[in-house]
Design a protein around this motif. Structure first.
Motif, short mmCIF file in Angstrom:
data_model
loop_
_atom_site.label_atom_id
_atom_site.label_comp_id
_atom_site.label_asym_id
_atom_site.label_seq_id
_atom_site.Cartn_x
_atom_site.Cartn_y
_atom_site.Cartn_z
N SER A 1 34.94 1.79 -10.96
CA SER A 1 36.05 0.89 -11.45
C SER A 1 37.59 1.54 -11.73
CB SER A 1 35.59 0.43 -12.90
OG SER A 1 35.49 1.67 -13.91
N GLU A 2 38.47 0.92 -11.89
CA GLU A 2 40.05 1.25 -12.09
C GLU A 2 39.92 2.75 -13.06
OE1 GLU A 2 42.46 -1.71 -12.99
OE2 GLU A 2 42.17 -2.87 -11.09
N SER A 3 39.08 2.43 -14.18
CA SER A 3 39.11 3.41 -15.28
C SER A 3 38.56 4.65 -14.72
CB SER A 3 38.35 2.84 -16.30
OG SER A 3 37.36 2.50 -16.20
N GLU A 4 37.34 4.37 -13.85
CA GLU A 4 36.64 5.55 -13.52
C GLU A 4 37.75 6.18 -12.33
OE1 GLU A 4 32.05 4.15 -13.58
OE2 GLU A 4 33.33 3.23 -12.21
N LEU A 5 38.28 5.61 -11.52
CA LEU A 5 39.23 6.27 -10.60
C LEU A 5 40.34 6.79 -11.24
CD1 LEU A 5 39.19 3.09 -8.02
CD2 LEU A 5 37.92 5.38 -7.68
N MET A 6 40.81 6.32 -12.43
CA MET A 6 41.59 7.09 -13.08
C MET A 6 41.60 8.23 -13.59
SD MET A 6 43.05 3.61 -15.06
CE MET A 6 44.33 4.54 -16.37
N ALA A 7 40.27 8.38 -14.12
CA ALA A 7 39.69 9.80 -14.51
C ALA A 7 39.53 10.47 -13.72
CB ALA A 7 38.47 9.36 -15.36
N ARG A 8 38.55 10.07 -12.50
CA ARG A 8 38.26 11.09 -11.24
C ARG A 8 39.36 11.38 -10.66
NH1 ARG A 8 34.12 8.57 -7.22
NH2 ARG A 8 32.89 8.44 -9.28
N TYR A 9 40.64 10.75 -10.47
CA TYR A 9 41.61 11.37 -9.34
C TYR A 9 42.73 11.56 -10.38
CZ TYR A 9 38.75 9.73 -5.85
OH TYR A 9 37.67 9.73 -4.89
N SER A 10 42.87 11.55 -11.81
CA SER A 10 44.07 11.83 -12.20
C SER A 10 45.29 10.98 -12.08
CB SER A 10 44.51 13.08 -12.75
OG SER A 10 43.18 13.78 -12.92
N VAL A 11 45.11 9.53 -11.91
CA VAL A 11 46.24 8.52 -11.63
C VAL A 11 46.22 7.69 -12.53
CG1 VAL A 11 45.79 9.07 -9.13
CG2 VAL A 11 44.61 7.38 -10.29
N SER A 12 47.40 6.59 -12.46
CA SER A 12 47.57 5.62 -13.34
C SER A 12 46.71 4.52 -12.83
CB SER A 12 49.01 5.12 -13.24
OG SER A 12 49.36 4.72 -11.89
N GLN A 13 46.69 3.49 -13.83
CA GLN A 13 45.91 2.38 -13.41
C GLN A 13 46.49 1.45 -12.18
OE1 GLN A 13 46.04 -0.92 -16.37
NE2 GLN A 13 43.91 -1.73 -15.84
N GLY A 14 47.77 1.54 -12.09
CA GLY A 14 48.41 1.00 -11.10
C GLY A 14 48.09 1.59 -9.69
N THR A 15 47.91 2.86 -9.69
CA THR A 15 47.51 3.67 -8.49
C THR A 15 46.17 3.38 -8.13
OG1 THR A 15 49.29 5.44 -8.76
CG2 THR A 15 47.30 5.86 -7.51
N ALA A 16 45.27 3.29 -8.81
CA ALA A 16 43.82 3.27 -8.84
C ALA A 16 43.69 1.53 -8.27
CB ALA A 16 43.08 3.19 -10.16
N ARG A 17 44.43 0.49 -9.06
CA ARG A 17 44.30 -0.70 -8.46
C ARG A 17 44.70 -0.96 -6.91
NH1 ARG A 17 47.19 -4.19 -12.77
NH2 ARG A 17 44.83 -3.76 -13.55
N LYS A 18 45.83 -0.28 -6.59
CA LYS A 18 46.51 -0.13 -5.29
C LYS A 18 45.37 0.26 -4.36
CE LYS A 18 50.72 0.66 -4.42
NZ LYS A 18 52.23 1.13 -4.53
N ALA A 19 44.74 1.23 -4.44
CA ALA A 19 43.65 2.08 -3.87
C ALA A 19 42.56 0.99 -3.39
CB ALA A 19 43.06 3.33 -4.59
N VAL A 20 42.07 0.42 -4.68
CA VAL A 20 40.96 -0.71 -4.26
C VAL A 20 41.47 -1.74 -3.32
CG1 VAL A 20 39.29 -2.28 -5.38
CG2 VAL A 20 39.91 -0.10 -6.26
N ALA A 21 42.76 -2.21 -3.69
CA ALA A 21 43.28 -3.29 -2.95
C ALA A 21 43.39 -2.76 -1.33
CB ALA A 21 44.49 -3.52 -3.60
#
Length: 259
Positions: free
Chosen positions: A38-58
């Motif tokens: 999920s976005e929150s899991e990606l934020m924690a794993r990669y130390s990024v913002s929610q916007g960056t995590a969302r763009k990665a999945v997109a």
């Protein structure tokens, strides 16, 4: 589990994450059917913002590696595409074996086919369909609308249009189940021997209705395929208008190199 590209590679952070996730999917670390972090899991794993995590999945969605379902998240696709061979799918041997084209090709791919009949009955022919059938626009025709499945996943929605005089003379064509071999078998049994099929294919983004019908991610691509079935007598006896989930099919054509 860290990203494979370095932070100073010059590549945007969201692209690094998307690339890492894609590598995990291809390597089987993220297995078919498994939920993508999920976005929150990606934020924690990669130390990024929610916007960056969302763009990665997109960034992953157009690759055909994941499916996104509103309110549920993204999942690794569970099955490879069906190879749709134009030179094989309309063979008479399939019809003689009691199998319509979709059933035959899906089974050949090692998958379980399914079909839901959405509508069978008379309608007024749309302009483009009427032109292919060589009848006046608005003429009464028989429409057969179906939703097809592969291993329980909806993969295409198709509507066949047949001239009304032919539909009237072959009662099976108006039944939900026209019998073994499908409508082409019934046509040939009644003297409409098929000579050739002409297909027009274009790629585009799915409409909202198509996204819902085929359980696609927003912005997913589809193939819009229109096929005409012509008899040895030179008459087009069916036009099939089909919307196909582009990530579920490989379109394979054989083209003779004539003079």
């Amino acid at each position: 589990m860290g990203i494979t590209a370095s932070r100073d590679s010059g590549q945007p952070r969201y692209l690094q994450i998307a690339e890492d996730l894609a590598q995990q999917i291809r390597a089987g670390v993220l297995a078919p059917g498994q939920k993508v972090p999920s976005e929150s899991e990606l934020m924690a794993r990669y130390s990024v913002s929610q916007g960056t995590a969302r763009k990665a999945v997109a960034e992953l969605r157009p690759t055909g590696l994941i499916d996104t379902h509103h309110g549920k998240g993204s999942f690794v696709k569970s099955q490879p595409p069906v190879r749709r061979k134009s030179s094989d799918r309309f063979r008479r041997s399939h019809r003689r074996a009691g199998k319509a084209a979709y059933i035959a090709e899906t089974e050949q791919a090692g998958k379980t086919p399914g079909v839901a009949v959405l509508y069978v009955g008379p309608i007024e022919a749309p302009g483009d369909i009427a032109e292919r059938l060589d009848v006046p626009a608005g003429s009464k025709v028989l429409a057969r609308r179906r939703l097809y499945f592969s291993n329980g996943t909806p993969t295409e929605e198709a509507t066949s249009y047949l001239p009304w005089d032919i539909a009237e003379s072959i009662p099976e064509l108006s039944q939900e189940n026209p019998g073994g071999g499908g409508i082409y078998a019934r046509l040939e049994e009644n003297g409409h021997v098929l000579k050739e099929f002409t297909e027009t294919v274009r790629a585009r983004l799915a409409t909202k209705q198509e996204t819902g019908a085929l359980s696609l991610s927003p912005g997913a691509p589809v193939f819009h395929l229109t096929r005409s079935a012509e008899t040895e007598a030179g008459r087009v006896v069916e036009v099939c208008d089909t919307i196909m989930a582009a990530d579920q099919f490989v379109l394979d054509y054989r083209i003779p190199a004539g003079d």
